[in-house]
Write a protein that holds these residues in place. Structure first.
Motif, PDB file in Angstrom:
ATOM      1  N   CYS A  79      70.450  16.001  26.741  1.00  0.00           N
ATOM      2  CA  CYS A  79      69.398  15.072  26.388  1.00  0.00           C
ATOM      3  C   CYS A  79      70.002  13.831  25.751  1.00  0.00           C
ATOM      4  O   CYS A  79      70.889  13.924  24.913  1.00  0.00           O
ATOM      5  N   GLN A  80      69.529  12.675  26.156  1.00  0.00           N
ATOM      6  CA  GLN A  80      70.103  11.441  25.648  1.00  0.00           C
ATOM      7  C   GLN A  80      69.173  10.755  24.656  1.00  0.00           C
ATOM      8  O   GLN A  80      67.965  10.705  24.854  1.00  0.00           O
ATOM      9  N   ARG A  86      64.324   3.009  21.993  1.00  0.00           N
ATOM     10  CA  ARG A  86      63.367   3.215  23.075  1.00  0.00           C
ATOM     11  C   ARG A  86      62.327   4.274  22.784  1.00  0.00           C
ATOM     12  O   ARG A  86      62.042   5.118  23.631  1.00  0.00           O
ATOM     13  N   PHE A  88      58.341   5.255  22.071  1.00  0.00           N
ATOM     14  CA  PHE A  88      57.132   4.719  22.690  1.00  0.00           C
ATOM     15  C   PHE A  88      56.328   3.986  21.633  1.00  0.00           C
ATOM     16  O   PHE A  88      55.711   4.612  20.779  1.00  0.00           O
ATOM     17  N   GLU A  95      52.811  12.064  18.660  1.00  0.00           N
ATOM     18  CA  GLU A  95      52.722  12.005  20.128  1.00  0.00           C
ATOM     19  C   GLU A  95      54.085  11.757  20.757  1.00  0.00           C
ATOM     20  O   GLU A  95      54.430  12.337  21.788  1.00  0.00           O
ATOM     21  N   ASP A  98      55.806  14.978  20.796  1.00  0.00           N
ATOM     22  CA  ASP A  98      55.242  15.848  21.818  1.00  0.00           C
ATOM     23  C   ASP A  98      55.787  15.477  23.195  1.00  0.00           C
ATOM     24  O   ASP A  98      56.047  16.332  24.043  1.00  0.00           O
ATOM     25  N   MET A  99      55.979  14.181  23.411  1.00  0.00           N
ATOM     26  CA  MET A  99      56.528  13.738  24.694  1.00  0.00           C
ATOM     27  C   MET A  99      57.965  14.229  24.865  1.00  0.00           C
ATOM     28  O   MET A  99      58.421  14.476  25.970  1.00  0.00           O
ATOM     29  N   GLY A 100      58.672  14.376  23.740  1.00  0.00           N
ATOM     30  CA  GLY A 100      60.033  14.914  23.816  1.00  0.00           C
ATOM     31  C   GLY A 100      60.045  16.312  24.388  1.00  0.00           C
ATOM     32  O   GLY A 100      60.986  16.727  25.061  1.00  0.00           O
ATOM     33  N   ALA A 101      58.978  17.055  24.131  1.00  0.00           N
ATOM     34  CA  ALA A 101      58.896  18.440  24.615  1.00  0.00           C
ATOM     35  C   ALA A 101      58.159  18.520  25.938  1.00  0.00           C
ATOM     36  O   ALA A 101      57.662  19.568  26.313  1.00  0.00           O
ATOM     37  N   PHE A 102      58.123  17.405  26.656  1.00  0.00           N
ATOM     38  CA  PHE A 102      57.310  17.323  27.880  1.00  0.00           C
ATOM     39  C   PHE A 102      57.624  18.420  28.888  1.00  0.00           C
ATOM     40  O   PHE A 102      56.736  18.948  29.544  1.00  0.00           O
ATOM     41  N   ARG A 147      62.907  13.101  18.858  1.00  0.00           N
ATOM     42  CA  ARG A 147      62.277  13.265  20.175  1.00  0.00           C
ATOM     43  C   ARG A 147      63.234  13.992  21.122  1.00  0.00           C
ATOM     44  O   ARG A 147      62.840  14.890  21.857  1.00  0.00           O
ATOM     45  N   ALA A 148      64.503  13.599  21.045  1.00  0.00           N
ATOM     46  CA  ALA A 148      65.493  14.255  21.896  1.00  0.00           C
ATOM     47  C   ALA A 148      65.637  15.721  21.508  1.00  0.00           C
ATOM     48  O   ALA A 148      65.722  16.602  22.361  1.00  0.00           O
TER      49      ALA A 148
END
Lengths: 235, 272
Positions: A79-80, A86, A88, A95, A98-102, A147-148
């Protein structure tokens, strides 16, 4: 664990990586240092499959991942944290995480990781419902790292985590990077221009010049190496 | 310049307002009839516009085929309703089946259009994708004109006059009532989808990912959220096709929904 063998990458006609060999062992912190345009970020991009290699082979635990699409590579555990964070900007901190765990579906473990991340960066817990774009640079970097982490990577790739941050914040972030490495046994691969900090934090380091690896040694040895001192540490 | 705009805006609004109020005073009942009729059409347009803006918000592409997808849904509903009508099925069942089919078909079309015409151009200049969208629009229009007919087709009302609604039926018909209620429900559901679900969050995050390098960061997974959004959007534009209770216009096919939008904004210059 992660092994890059003779990697060649091109941007159009530009030969950006000219045969790179890098090996990362499990549980290590590796630093890749070099000046502007040496190909550090490209190395990460190639590892992630964003700019696929023209030639060479990337292996993760013996498995060939050279030509997998980025999402598959993330699934495999690489994961980078992209350069310049960057995050969101229009999503809240929660949120964003949560997107990190998409790509994951294990709700229970996601919850655990979320707690872990909030424990790592308590400030994010306070700002849970704040919109990402309104965070300070340091907080955004923390958010990007968190997030990563939410994707439960085996290897965390950090692209210039110190970029544009105050020295005290940089120090804080490097401390936590060390903590992540020790606590969750995550292998960490840092690309940095701040050679001093990066080499201090790393077990081993690689030095890169115009698309080639010119030197590799333990972090401590590189720190006292005369050539490195002259070129990157400004001593 | 700003003051000219404001003045113009006020003038236009004033003139319209004058007629509106005059109408209201002369015949309140007629006024409300018109008002609710406007609200009904407006809510249909609003749903279309929502789908439109969702697509634009994510891929920064004006989806010219949006109106065509809407039209396909209406055609599907019409065909299903006619066939089942011939078989003598119950009107309520027909209505429900027509909606289901319309949603499924327009989803499928939306999904396919994206796969064929937009996805291969994801990394090319925006103009290419735009032209591709126009091509898709032309293709779908002509395809339906050839496969069906370029003429007006009657669409029999599938919604019965509700008994309990009779006392108010002279102000707003059962059909219009159904449209407005459906719209409200669909909008609330869409709001929930966008706000709380993972797909919704991914959709909201996408505009930022539009540049190549973030695209690829940790959690990017192919173009799934994009395709999913097309899905949702198509379903949405479809959700209301069935209450086009009288005509379907495969011929006119709304030269494009964008024109409709322009007309809607005309009374509101930039100060708005």
């Amino acid at each position: 664990m992660l092994k890059l063998t003779n990697i060649h990458t091109y941007y159009g006609n530009i030969h950006a990586l000219k045969g790179i060999d890098i090996e990362v062992e499990e549980g290590e912190v590796i630093s890749l240092i070099g000046s502007n345009g040496a190909g550090k970020s490209t190395t990460l991009m190639t590892t992630c499959g964003i700019v696929p290699a023209k030639k060479g082979r990337i292996e993760l635990n013996g498995e060939d991942i050279t030509y997998l699409p980025p999402d598959e590579i993330v699934k495999k555990g690489i994961c980078q944290v992209p350069e310049g964070r960057r995050i969101f900007p229009y999503l809240t901190v929660a949120e964003n995480l949560d997107m990190g765990a998409f790509l994951r579906n294990d709700t229970e473990k996601i919850k655990q990781d979320l707690d872990y991340v909030y424990e790592l960066f308590p400030i994010l817990a306070n700002r849970k419902n704040q919109v990402g774009g309104t965070l300070s640079g340091g907080e955004q970097q923390m958010l990007a790292i968190s997030r990563a982490l939410m994707s439960r990577p085996k290897i965390l790739l950090l692209d210039e985590p110190s970029l544009g941050l105050a020295p005290i914040v940089v120090k804080q972030i490097f401390t936590i990077i060390g903590k992540i490495n020790q606590e969750s046994k995550t292998t960490i691969f840092i690309v940095e221009q701040n050679a001093n900090l990066a080499l201090k934090a790393a077990h081993r380091g690689y030095v890169m010049e115009t698309g080639k690896i010119t030197m590799t040694d333990t972090g401590a040895n590189l720190l006292v190496n005369e050539d490195v001192k002259k070129a990157y540490l400004g001593i | 310049m700003r003051w000219i705009n404001i003045g113009l805006g006020l003038a236009v609004t004033g003139i319209i307002g004058f007629f509106v109020v005059r109408e209201l005073l002369i015949d309140p009942l007629y006024f409300f009839e018109l008002f609710l009729g406007g609200l009904t059409r407006g809510s249909i347009y609003a749903l279309i516009a929502l789908g439109y803006t969702m697509v634009y918000g994510i891929i920064q592409l004006i989806n010219f085929a949006h109106g065509e997808i809407y039209m396909i849904g209406a055609m599907t509903a019409l065909i299903v309703a006619s066939v089942l009508g011939l078989w003598g099925w119950n009107t309520a069942v027909i209505a429900i089946l027509a909606v289901v089919f319309a949603i499924v078909y327009s989803c499928a079309y939306g999904f396919t259009v994206e796969k064929i015409a937009y996805k291969p151009l994801r990394n090319s200049p925006r103009l290419s994708a735009l032209i591709s969208a126009i091509g898709m629009s032309l293709f779908l229009q002509n395809y339906v004109m050839l496969a069906q007919t370029p003429d007006y087709l009657p669409f029999k009302s599938l919604i019965p006059d509700f008994h309990f609604w009779e006392p108010y039926a002279h102000i707003i018909t059962s059909v219009e009532l159904t449209i407005i209620i459906t719209t409200v429900i669909v909008m609330i559901l869409l709001g929930i989808l966008i706000k709380f679900t993972r797909i919704g969050k991914a959709m909201r995050s996408l505009p930022v990912m539009w540049d190549r390098s973030t695209f690829s960061s940790d959690f990017w997974q192919g173009s799934k959220p994009l395709s999913q959004r097309f899905w949702v959007v198509s379903a949405l534009s479809r959700a209301q096709c069935w209450d086009r209770w009288y005509w379907v216009f495969p011929k006119a096919i709304l030269p494009d929904i964008s024109t409709v939008n322009m007309k809607m904004y005309l009374p509101f210059p930039s100060w708005y």
